[in-house]
Design a protein around this motif. Sequence first.
Motif, short mmCIF file in Angstrom:
data_model
loop_
_atom_site.label_atom_id
_atom_site.label_comp_id
_atom_site.label_asym_id
_atom_site.label_seq_id
_atom_site.Cartn_x
_atom_site.Cartn_y
_atom_site.Cartn_z
N VAL A 175 0.84 -1.20 0.00
CA VAL A 175 0.00 0.00 0.00
C VAL A 175 0.87 1.24 0.00
CG1 VAL A 175 -1.92 -1.15 1.20
CG2 VAL A 175 -0.17 0.06 2.52
N SER A 176 0.29 2.35 -0.40
CA SER A 176 1.01 3.62 -0.34
C SER A 176 1.07 4.08 1.11
CB SER A 176 0.31 4.68 -1.19
OG SER A 176 -0.90 5.07 -0.56
N LEU A 177 1.89 5.08 1.37
CA LEU A 177 1.98 5.62 2.72
C LEU A 177 0.61 6.13 3.20
CD1 LEU A 177 5.39 7.51 2.56
CD2 LEU A 177 4.89 5.38 3.78
N ALA A 178 -0.11 6.78 2.30
CA ALA A 178 -1.42 7.33 2.67
C ALA A 178 -2.44 6.23 2.97
CB ALA A 178 -1.93 8.24 1.56
N GLU A 179 -2.29 5.08 2.32
CA GLU A 179 -3.24 3.98 2.51
C GLU A 179 -2.90 3.08 3.70
OE1 GLU A 179 -4.32 3.22 -2.19
OE2 GLU A 179 -2.51 2.33 -1.34
N ALA A 180 -1.71 3.22 4.26
CA ALA A 180 -1.28 2.34 5.35
C ALA A 180 -2.17 2.55 6.59
CB ALA A 180 0.17 2.62 5.70
N PRO A 181 -2.68 1.46 7.15
CA PRO A 181 -3.52 1.60 8.34
C PRO A 181 -2.72 1.87 9.61
CG PRO A 181 -3.30 -0.70 7.76
CD PRO A 181 -2.63 0.09 6.67
N GLY A 182 -1.44 1.56 9.59
CA GLY A 182 -0.57 1.79 10.75
C GLY A 182 0.87 1.51 10.38
N PHE A 183 1.78 1.81 11.29
CA PHE A 183 3.21 1.67 11.03
C PHE A 183 3.91 1.03 12.23
CE2 PHE A 183 1.74 5.15 8.44
CZ PHE A 183 2.38 4.96 7.23
N LEU A 184 4.98 0.31 11.94
CA LEU A 184 5.87 -0.23 12.96
C LEU A 184 7.22 0.45 12.84
CD1 LEU A 184 5.10 -4.04 12.52
CD2 LEU A 184 4.27 -2.53 14.33
N LYS A 185 7.87 0.70 13.96
CA LYS A 185 9.19 1.34 13.92
C LYS A 185 10.26 0.26 13.75
CE LYS A 185 10.17 1.59 18.90
NZ LYS A 185 9.16 0.69 19.35
N ALA A 186 11.34 0.64 13.04
CA ALA A 186 12.45 -0.27 12.81
C ALA A 186 13.72 0.56 12.64
CB ALA A 186 12.21 -1.09 11.54
N PRO A 187 14.87 0.04 13.07
CA PRO A 187 16.11 0.77 12.84
C PRO A 187 16.40 0.83 11.35
CG PRO A 187 16.57 -1.43 13.67
CD PRO A 187 15.09 -1.25 13.71
#
Length: 133
Positions: free
Chosen positions: A12-24
């Motif tokens: 999905v595009s950034l705008a379509e992402a339902p959420g995000f996980l952090k990663a180094p």
Amino acid sequence: MLIDFVPTVFGVSLAEAPGFLKAPGGAPANVAIAVSRLGGKAAFVGKLGDDEFGRMLVGILKENGVIGDGINFDKGARTALAFVTLKADGDREFMFYRNSSADMLLQPEELNLELIRSVRRRRKGKGGRMGRR
């Protein structure tokens, strides 16, 4: 070195992402960790924000055997952030939050020159050491 935020779903595009996980993230840090995992000696030189993300990243470097003597912290700037996604068509999409982030504020006088001078390079095709530079 920075924090990548990657979508919780693929394609999905950034705008379509339902959420995000952090990663180094950050290619130089990724290479340093890979060298260390392969049995080599690696150090990281750079600047991070004196914040939770900066301390987290230093911890990850140390956990992976990367020498952190070249890392500086900035009390007035944040650790850089990047939102990254791989869309269904294979294209990557990036959105960086780096406006005056700590990595952009590293000054020459903050460099650990002793660490940098201690690096030994291999001669191309010879396998020998050139010594200190």
